[in-house]
Design a protein around this motif. Structure first.
Motif, PDB file in Angstrom:
ATOM      1  N   UNK A   1       0.816  -1.217   0.000  1.00 17.09           N
ATOM      2  CA  UNK A   1       0.000   0.000   0.000  1.00 17.09           C
ATOM      3  C   UNK A   1       0.850   1.267   0.000  1.00 17.09           C
ATOM      4  N   UNK A   2       2.142   1.151   0.330  1.00 15.96           N
ATOM      5  CA  UNK A   2       3.035   2.314   0.307  1.00 15.96           C
ATOM      6  C   UNK A   2       3.592   2.600  -1.085  1.00 15.96           C
ATOM      7  N   UNK A   3       3.580   1.621  -1.982  1.00 16.46           N
ATOM      8  CA  UNK A   3       4.252   1.802  -3.271  1.00 16.46           C
ATOM      9  C   UNK A   3       3.395   1.469  -4.496  1.00 16.46           C
ATOM     10  N   UNK A   4       2.230   0.891  -4.279  1.00 16.40           N
ATOM     11  CA  UNK A   4       1.398   0.443  -5.407  1.00 16.40           C
ATOM     12  C   UNK A   4       0.138   1.310  -5.474  1.00 16.40           C
ATOM     13  N   UNK A   5      -0.173   1.890  -6.648  1.00 17.63           N
ATOM     14  CA  UNK A   5      -1.389   2.703  -6.780  1.00 17.63           C
ATOM     15  C   UNK A   5      -2.651   1.877  -6.481  1.00 17.63           C
ATOM     16  N   UNK A   6      -3.703   2.520  -5.970  1.00 12.04           N
ATOM     17  CA  UNK A   6      -4.905   1.787  -5.555  1.00 12.04           C
ATOM     18  C   UNK A   6      -5.473   0.795  -6.580  1.00 12.04           C
ATOM     19  N   UNK A   7      -5.677   1.148  -7.851  1.00 11.93           N
ATOM     20  CA  UNK A   7      -6.231   0.143  -8.771  1.00 11.93           C
ATOM     21  C   UNK A   7      -5.311  -1.068  -8.965  1.00 11.93           C
ATOM     22  N   UNK A   8      -4.003  -0.820  -9.004  1.00  9.64           N
ATOM     23  CA  UNK A   8      -3.042  -1.913  -9.134  1.00  9.64           C
ATOM     24  C   UNK A   8      -3.080  -2.800  -7.886  1.00  9.64           C
ATOM     25  N   UNK A   9      -3.150  -2.150  -6.728  1.00  9.29           N
ATOM     26  CA  UNK A   9      -3.189  -2.886  -5.473  1.00  9.29           C
ATOM     27  C   UNK A   9      -4.473  -3.707  -5.367  1.00  9.29           C
ATOM     28  N   UNK A  10      -5.597  -3.129  -5.811  1.00  5.29           N
ATOM     29  CA  UNK A  10      -6.850  -3.879  -5.836  1.00  5.29           C
ATOM     30  C   UNK A  10      -6.673  -5.159  -6.650  1.00  5.29           C
ATOM     31  N   UNK A  11      -6.148  -5.031  -7.866  1.00  2.00           N
ATOM     32  CA  UNK A  11      -5.990  -6.197  -8.739  1.00  2.00           C
ATOM     33  C   UNK A  11      -5.084  -7.239  -8.104  1.00  2.00           C
ATOM     34  N   UNK A  12      -3.953  -6.794  -7.562  1.00  2.22           N
ATOM     35  CA  UNK A  12      -3.014  -7.736  -6.943  1.00  2.22           C
ATOM     36  C   UNK A  12      -3.648  -8.432  -5.739  1.00  2.22           C
ATOM     37  N   UNK A  13      -4.310  -7.655  -4.906  1.00  4.28           N
ATOM     38  CA  UNK A  13      -4.925  -8.250  -3.711  1.00  4.28           C
ATOM     39  C   UNK A  13      -6.110  -9.145  -4.071  1.00  4.28           C
ATOM     40  N   UNK A  14      -6.909  -8.747  -5.057  1.00  2.99           N
ATOM     41  CA  UNK A  14      -8.061  -9.552  -5.446  1.00  2.99           C
ATOM     42  C   UNK A  14      -7.599 -10.898  -6.002  1.00  2.99           C
ATOM     43  N   UNK A  15      -6.634 -10.866  -6.907  1.00  2.00           N
ATOM     44  CA  UNK A  15      -6.123 -12.116  -7.488  1.00  2.00           C
ATOM     45  C   UNK A  15      -5.484 -12.984  -6.412  1.00  2.00           C
ATOM     46  N   UNK A  16      -4.708 -12.376  -5.532  1.00  2.00           N
ATOM     47  CA  UNK A  16      -4.049 -13.132  -4.458  1.00  2.00           C
ATOM     48  C   UNK A  16      -5.078 -13.756  -3.522  1.00  2.00           C
ATOM     49  N   UNK A  17      -6.063 -12.972  -3.107  1.00  2.77           N
ATOM     50  CA  UNK A  17      -7.101 -13.499  -2.213  1.00  2.77           C
ATOM     51  C   UNK A  17      -7.861 -14.631  -2.895  1.00  2.77           C
ATOM     52  N   UNK A  18      -8.215 -14.439  -4.169  1.00  2.00           N
ATOM     53  CA  UNK A  18      -8.927 -15.488  -4.895  1.00  2.00           C
ATOM     54  C   UNK A  18      -8.068 -16.745  -4.989  1.00  2.00           C
ATOM     55  N   UNK A  19      -6.804 -16.577  -5.329  1.00  2.00           N
ATOM     56  CA  UNK A  19      -5.906 -17.723  -5.466  1.00  2.00           C
ATOM     57  C   UNK A  19      -5.750 -18.470  -4.147  1.00  2.00           C
TER      58      UNK A  19
END
Length: 145
Positions: free
Chosen positions: A80-98
């Motif tokens: 959250x300190x280095x990744x823009x919100x939409x990018x972070x959403x995508x990364x977290x969503x994919x990670x949580x789903x996986x």
């Protein structure tokens, strides 16, 4: 639209992305969003995450049941300190789903959906499409990288 039609459209959008036709990919997603309900769009997000997970597992040589996906940053900073919100959403969503964490995928989608900025959810969904498209492209043998 029926669920098979949505699935076909998502595959079409990801295919457009992998071919470098990003505008066409985003138009397919926007078309689905124009007629989609919030619950349908959550299904779209999970559909994209299914494809992303499969591509990432293939790239890493893992089976589909690996359950310890994490997000790392190059310098070890919290994402959250280095990744823009939409990018972070995508990364977290994919990670949580996986990781099989549907409570987190629902919370992420709900937070984007209810955010004061009406452009956040579309930006997050477009980034989820982009991340999925890039993962599929990278996992495809012979793809132009």
């Amino acid at each position: 639209m029926t669920h098979p039609m949505i699935t076909e459209r998502l595959v079409e959008a990801v295919a457009h992305w992998t071919e470098g036709r990003h505008d066409d990919a985003q138009e397919v997603l926007a078309d689905i969003a124009r007629t989609g309900t919030p619950s349908l769009m959550y299904g779209v997000a999970t559909g994209l995450a299914v494809m992303a997970k499969a591509a990432l597992a293939k790239m890493q040589g893992l089976d589909g049941e690996t359950s310890s996906w994490i997000i790392l940053t190059p310098n070890g900073s919290p994402p959250e300190d280095v990744v823009p919100p939409p990018h972070l959403f995508a990364a977290r969503f994919i990670t949580a789903f996986a990781n099989g964490d549907s409570a987190t995928t629902l919370a992420l989608y709900g937070a984007a959906f209810t955010a004061p900025d009406p452009e956040l959810l579309p930006a997050c969904m477009e980034m989820l499409l982009a991340a999925t498209g890039e993962a599929v492209r990278a996992a495809t043998p012979g793809a132009d990288r």
